[in-house]
Design an enzyme around this catalytic site. Structure first.
Site, short mmCIF file in Angstrom:
data_model
loop_
_atom_site.label_atom_id
_atom_site.label_comp_id
_atom_site.label_asym_id
_atom_site.label_seq_id
_atom_site.Cartn_x
_atom_site.Cartn_y
_atom_site.Cartn_z
N ALA A 72 -10.34 17.53 -32.65
CA ALA A 72 -10.72 18.86 -32.16
C ALA A 72 -12.25 19.00 -32.24
O ALA A 72 -12.90 18.25 -32.97
CB ALA A 72 -10.06 19.92 -33.03
N SER A 74 -13.72 21.06 -33.77
CA SER A 74 -14.00 21.41 -35.16
C SER A 74 -13.62 20.30 -36.15
O SER A 74 -13.59 20.54 -37.35
CB SER A 74 -13.23 22.68 -35.51
N SER A 75 -13.34 19.10 -35.65
CA SER A 75 -12.78 18.03 -36.50
C SER A 75 -13.71 17.57 -37.62
O SER A 75 -14.86 17.18 -37.39
CB SER A 75 -12.45 16.83 -35.59
N ASN A 76 -13.17 17.59 -38.84
CA ASN A 76 -13.89 17.02 -39.99
C ASN A 76 -13.91 15.49 -39.89
O ASN A 76 -14.89 14.86 -40.27
CB ASN A 76 -13.17 17.40 -41.30
N ALA A 78 -14.06 13.71 -37.19
CA ALA A 78 -15.10 13.29 -36.23
C ALA A 78 -16.47 13.30 -36.91
O ALA A 78 -17.25 12.34 -36.78
CB ALA A 78 -15.09 14.22 -35.02
#
Ligand SMILES: Cc1ncc(COP(=O)(O)O)c(C=O)c1O
Length: 323
Positions: A72, A74-76, A78
Site C-alpha cells: 500500500a 502507506s506500507s511499512n 516498502a
C-alpha cells in the site's frame, strides 16, 4: 533450521523486552511484557527489518542490482525495503497501491527520502506493473529481485522463528501467550512454527488487521507447510491457528473509536506509541482478551510490538477527534 539460511546485519538485535508495569497493574494482571520490534533500528524500525535480513541475503546471493516490491502507499514494508536497499547500495523500485498522495506524509515521504523510485497504481494494475518492471530491469541486465508484499516468504518465516529463540534467550519467564498483529501472516507463521518446535505450551495469538479467516489461514498455512514438510513434522491445519478477527473494524487501515482509546491509553500509561493500522489493533485485541478473563493473574503474556510509527502522523485527525 534458521541457521541454514544466510542472514545479513541490517538492524539492531536483540530488540529490548521489558514489562509494561502500569498496564499490568491497571488490569490487575496478567503481567504484560512487550518485545520491541518497533526498535529494530533501520529507518524507524518495525518487524520487516528482521525479515529483510534474510531476504536481502538471498538477493545478494542472487547478485541482484535492483529490488522491487509491492505494498500500500502507506506500507511499512516498502519503507523498510527502501532503507535496506539504500544500505546495500542497490536500487529500489516500489509499486505502491493507492492514489499518489497530494501531500507527502508518513511512509510515502520516507520512501522518497530513502531514494526509492515509487510508482502508484490501482490494486488491479499492481501485478501487471510488477511484471513489466521486472522485464524492463531484466532487459537492462539488472537481475531484479522481487519481494512479495509484506515480505511474505520463507525467509520472513525463518526470521520470526529466530525471533522465538531470541525471546527464549532474553526472557526470565515462561509466557502463556505471545500476541502479534496479523497482516500477511508471515510474522505469525514464524512465531507459530518457532513455538510449535519448542513445544513448551506457549500459545501464539494473532490479531488480524484486515484479512478474514479463510484468507489468513491460507496465507499462514501456505507458507509454513513446505517448512513443516522439510522438518518432517505434522502439517498444521486451519484449526491449529489461533487468530482473532474481532478487531478489524470496518477494514484494513480503517479505524473506530475503541482503537483510538487503546492507543491513547498505552501512550499515556507506558509512553509506548502504537499505530492505528497494526500495533493498535493488536493491542486492542490483547486488552479485550484480558478484560474477558482469557488469562489468569499469575500468567505472563508477551505483546510483540511490530512497529508502524510513521503512519501515526497520517492519522492525526482520527487521533485527535473526540467522540
Ligand atoms: C507495523 C506492522 N505490523 C505488523 C505487520 C504484519 O506483519 P505480517 O505481514 O508479517 O503479518 C506489518 C506488515 O504487514 C506492519 O507493517
Amino acid at each position: 533450521m534458521q541457521n541454514d539460511y544466510p542472514r545479513l546485519s541490517l538492524g539492531f538485535f536483540p530488540t529490548p523486552l521489558h514489562e509494561l508495569k502500569n498496564l499490568s497493574q491497571l488490569f490487575n494482571g496478567p503481567r504484560i511484557f512487550i518485545k520491541r520490534d518497533d526498535q529494530t533500528g533501520m529507518a524507524l524500525g518495525g518487524n520487516k527489518v528482521r525479515k529483510l535480513e534474510y531476504i536481502m541475503a538471498d538477493a545478494l546471493a542472487k547478485q541482484s542490482r535492483i529490488i522491487i516490491t509491492v505494498g500500500a502507499v502507506s506500507s511499512n514494508h516498502a519503507r523498510q525495503t527502501a532503507a535496506a536497499a539504500a544500505i546495500m547500495g542497490l536500487e529500489c523500485h516500489l509499486v505502491l497501491i493507492g492514489r499518489e498522495p497530494k501531500e507527502s506524509q508518513g511512509n510515502y515521504l520516507l520512501d522518497n527520502l530513502l531514494g526509492a523510485k515509487c510508482t502508484c497504481v490501482r490494486n488491479s494494475q499492481a501485478a501487471a506493473t510488477v511484471e513489466s518492471l521486472m522485464q524492463e530491469y531484466r532487459d537492462q541486465g539488472k537481475n531484479p529481485y522481487f519481494i512479495p508484499a509484506g515480505g511474505h516468504s520463507t525467509e520472513g518465516v525463518i526470521a520470526y522463528m529466530h525471533a522465538c529463540q531470541e525471546i527464549q534467550q532474553q526472557a526470565e519467564y515462561d509466557f502463556a501467550a505471545v500476541i502479534t498483529a496479523v497482516g500477511t501472516g508471515t510474522t505469525y507463521a514464524g512465531l507459530y512454527l518457532g513455538e510449535k518446535i519448542k513445544n513448551n505450551g506457549s500459545q501464539v495469538i494473532g490479531i488480524s488487521v484486515g484479512g478474514d479467516r479463510d484468507w489468513c489461514s491460507e496465507k499462514v498455512l501456505n507458507i509454513i507447510h513446505p517448512l513443516e514438510k522439510q522438518m518432517g513434522i505434522i502439517l498444521s491445519q486451519a484449526a491449529d491457528l489461533n487468530i482473532y478477527y474481532d478487531y478489524i473494524g470496518p477494514g484494513y487501515t480503517k479505524t473506530y473509536p475503541q482503537l483510538r482509546e487503546v492507543i491513547k491509553l498505552v501512550a499515556s500509561q507506558e509512553g509506548i506509541l502504537l499505530d492505528p493500522v497494526y500495533s493498535g489493533k493488536a493491542m486492542l485485541g490483547l486488552i479485550d482478551l484480558i478484560k474477558q478473563g482469557y488469562f489468569n493473574r499469575e500468567q505472563n503474556v508477551l505483546f510483540l510490538h511490530t512497529g508502524g510509527a510513521p503512519e501515526i502522523f497520517s492519522y492525526n485527525k482520527f487521533l485527535t477527534e473526540t467522540d
